[in-house]
Design an enzyme around this catalytic site. Structure first.
Site, PDB file in Angstrom:
ATOM      1  N   LYS A 261      23.856  41.284  28.907  1.00 24.83           N
ATOM      2  CA  LYS A 261      24.545  42.579  29.014  1.00 24.83           C
ATOM      3  C   LYS A 261      23.603  43.641  28.456  1.00 24.83           C
ATOM      4  O   LYS A 261      22.913  43.396  27.462  1.00 24.83           O
ATOM      5  CB  LYS A 261      25.861  42.522  28.233  1.00 24.83           C
ATOM      6  CG  LYS A 261      26.724  43.779  28.407  1.00 24.83           C
ATOM      7  CD  LYS A 261      28.077  43.642  27.716  1.00 24.83           C
ATOM      8  CE  LYS A 261      28.905  44.905  27.845  1.00 24.83           C
ATOM      9  NZ  LYS A 261      30.218  44.828  27.187  1.00 24.83           N
TER      10      LYS A 261
ATOM     11  N   SER B  84      36.467  43.627  26.960  1.00 19.79           N
ATOM     12  CA  SER B  84      35.325  43.775  27.870  1.00 19.79           C
ATOM     13  C   SER B  84      34.695  42.499  28.381  1.00 19.79           C
ATOM     14  O   SER B  84      33.932  42.544  29.344  1.00 19.79           O
ATOM     15  CB  SER B  84      34.231  44.598  27.197  1.00 19.79           C
ATOM     16  OG  SER B  84      34.504  45.946  27.405  1.00 19.79           O
TER      17      SER B  84
ATOM     18  N   SER C 256      34.033  46.331  30.043  1.00 18.19           N
ATOM     19  CA  SER C 256      32.753  46.955  30.323  1.00 18.19           C
ATOM     20  C   SER C 256      31.671  45.969  30.781  1.00 18.19           C
ATOM     21  O   SER C 256      30.648  46.385  31.302  1.00 18.19           O
ATOM     22  CB  SER C 256      32.247  47.689  29.077  1.00 18.19           C
ATOM     23  OG  SER C 256      32.040  46.760  28.018  1.00 18.19           O
TER      24      SER C 256
HETATM   25  N1  GLN Z   1      38.252  48.828  27.839  1.00 19.75           N
HETATM   26  C1  GLN Z   1      38.216  48.931  26.414  1.00 19.75           C
HETATM   27  C2  GLN Z   1      37.680  50.269  25.989  1.00 19.75           C
HETATM   28  O1  GLN Z   1      37.262  51.009  26.843  1.00 19.75           O
HETATM   29  C3  GLN Z   1      37.431  47.825  25.809  1.00 19.75           C
HETATM   30  C4  GLN Z   1      35.972  48.006  25.929  1.00 19.75           C
HETATM   31  C5  GLN Z   1      35.200  46.881  25.316  1.00 19.75           C
HETATM   32  O2  GLN Z   1      35.751  45.821  25.003  1.00 19.75           O
HETATM   33  N2  GLN Z   1      33.942  47.138  25.073  1.00 19.75           N
HETATM   34  O3  GLN Z   1      37.685  50.590  24.833  1.00 19.75           O
END
Ligand code: GLN
Length: 464
Positions: free
Chosen positions: A66, A165, A141
């Protein structure tokens, strides 16, 4: 994932991976492909095997990183403009561990900039597309990581999970993902988002692959003071109570897609048939999970992103030279204005607001108290059950563009996944068939802290 003694070679595995990356370019999965270094490492591994030298447990296995993981001499921009031009001088601890086991990084996977988002549409490089339907989102993400695995570009990918994410993109693409117990794996060398939530984990095609990766990655790290002494290899693999719960409030939610609800019900029947006691849990405090998360997390984001100033890392505004501006404040302001995405700025503003004097008590402190209520509610639930079965998100993959301009509807994607992060719990997303329209459906198992291995085993037992 074993290469030694097999008829294939590391070079042929890497070549196959690079070919697949080329074939799937349309999905926009990778932000950087490290062809030369991957092939070089593959040749070294093949030579070791040929000479009968010992090799690691992941010898020759191609993987995707990632884009928020620091890996020596590779870009580590977290798909954010403000970090473009930044080349990492160090390896994240997890990267170091994968390296020691002779895994081969073939490139960096796209993500929402700084991991802010649930669709990978917030990337500076543009969205990654869903593995089965290019008009839909990859999830986020870690969208690039999930699609890279689903479309067979790599055997596994790293991910970070602050509020879902790893699990949500895994669910949107029909693969497995683990968000470990908070502190089970080191956060050192991963671009920080919300430090009390961030967990480093993996996306893979099978539960045994997740198990192997966790046995490699877990453990205490002197460079991350929040890591726990290694419990993974020694943890219990029996479910003491043989009881699994489901959350009444999630099951009754009007937001829950009917096909995800029926997938959940069919898993409940499978659990019962396997002799598990299935318990309905009422967890009213979870109503506050999403607002609690969206107060504490931006507060932590605002602090973590304050270090990006145009001086220390990567990108710096070009405006200065042409306009003749020379104040340091303007350098900071313009760099941050140009370098952050809209969603990053939104979180910085919310975070500073909830931390500011006059609002701290009303927002941050209240949210911190609500977080304790949520933790207590989970503790109570785990007196009755070994694990909780729940949706990852209320719906399967949505259309690209559908939610990106409506932050609240995007945040609602996380309503079921943030619960595990608020309480530091492990959670495993696993695939459970497809919807009538052919979209992957996924569910998750959450458990008490340190029950990561049990959850992986249970996911294996009941996945489709
Ligand atoms: N979708 C969540 C956010 O935008 C989680 C993002 C993540 O786990 N990095 O905060």
């Amino acid at each position: 994932m074993k290469l030694a003694n097999s008829s294939t070679t590391a070079v042929s595995l890497v070549e196959a991976s690079l070919k697949r990356i080329e074939e799937t370019k349309d999905w926009h999965i990778f932000t950087f492909v490290d062809k030369e270094s991957a092939l070089k490492k593959a040749k070294e591994i093949d030579a070791k095997i040929k000479n009968g030298e010992p090799v690691g447990r992941l010898a020759g296995v191609p993987y995707a990183l990632k884009a928020n993981f620091l890996s020596k001499n590779r870009p580590a921009d977290a798909s954010a403009r403000i970090l473009t031009e930044f080349i990492s001088p160090i390896n994240a601890t997890v990267v170091e561990k994968l390296d020691q086991e002779d895994a081969i990084c073939v490139g960096c996977a796209n993500m929402d900039a700084f991991a802010h988002g649930s669709s990978t549409e917030n990337s500076y490089y543009g969205p990654t597309k869903n593995s089965v339907d290019k008009t839909r989102v990859a999830g986020g993400s870690s969208g690039g990581s999930a699609v890279a695995v689903a479309l067979d570009c790599v055997q596994f990918a790293t991910g970070s999970d602050t509020g879902g994410s790893i699990r949500q993109p895994a669910a949107f693409n029909g693969v497995y993902g683990i968000k470990p117990t908070y502190g089970a794996t080191s956060r050192y060398g991963v671009v920080a988002m919300g430090s009390s939530f961030d967990c480093i984990g993996f996306i893979a095609k099978t539960a045994p692959d997740l198990d192997l990766l966790m046995s490699i990655a877990a453990g205490q790290d002197p460079k991350d003071q929040t890591t726990l002494p290694d419990f993974y290899g020694t943890s219990d693999t029996k479910l003491g109570k043989k009881a699994v719960g489901y959350i009444k409030e999630f099951m009754d939610s009007s937001a829950l897609d009917p096909e995800i609800k029926s997938a959940l019900e069919s898993k409940i029947s499978i659990l019962k048939a396997k002799g598990y006691n299935v318990v309905e849990l009422s967890m009213p405090a979870l109503e506050y999970a999403l607002p609690t998360y969206y107060i504490i997390q931006p507060a932590e984001v605002a602090s973590n992103l304050s270090r990006y100033d145009g001086i220390r890392y990567g990108f710096r505004t070009k405006e200065l030279n042409s306009s003749g501006k020379n104040s340091l404040d303007l350098l900071y302001e313009d760099t941050r204005d140009e370098g952050f995405m809209r969603e990053n700025k939104r979180r910085i503003m919310i975070g500073n607001f909830v931390l500011s004097s006059g609002f701290y008590d009303a927002y941050f402190l209240k949210a911190a108290k609500a977080r304790t209520l949520i933790i207590n509610e989970f503790n109570k639930a785990f007196e009755q059950v070994d694990a909780i079965l729940s949706p990852v998100s209320p719906n399967p993959a949505f259309k690209i563009g559908e939610k990106v301009n409506d932050p609240v509807s995007m945040y609602l994607e996380d309503v079921m996944s943030v619960t595990a992060n608020l309480a530091g719990l492990p959670a495993v997303a696993f695939p459970t068939g497809t919807s009538k329209a052919g979209l992957p459906l996924g569910l998750q198992l959450m458990g008490p802290r340190r029950s990561d291995k049990n959850l992986i085993n249970l996911a294996k037992e009941i996945a489709s």
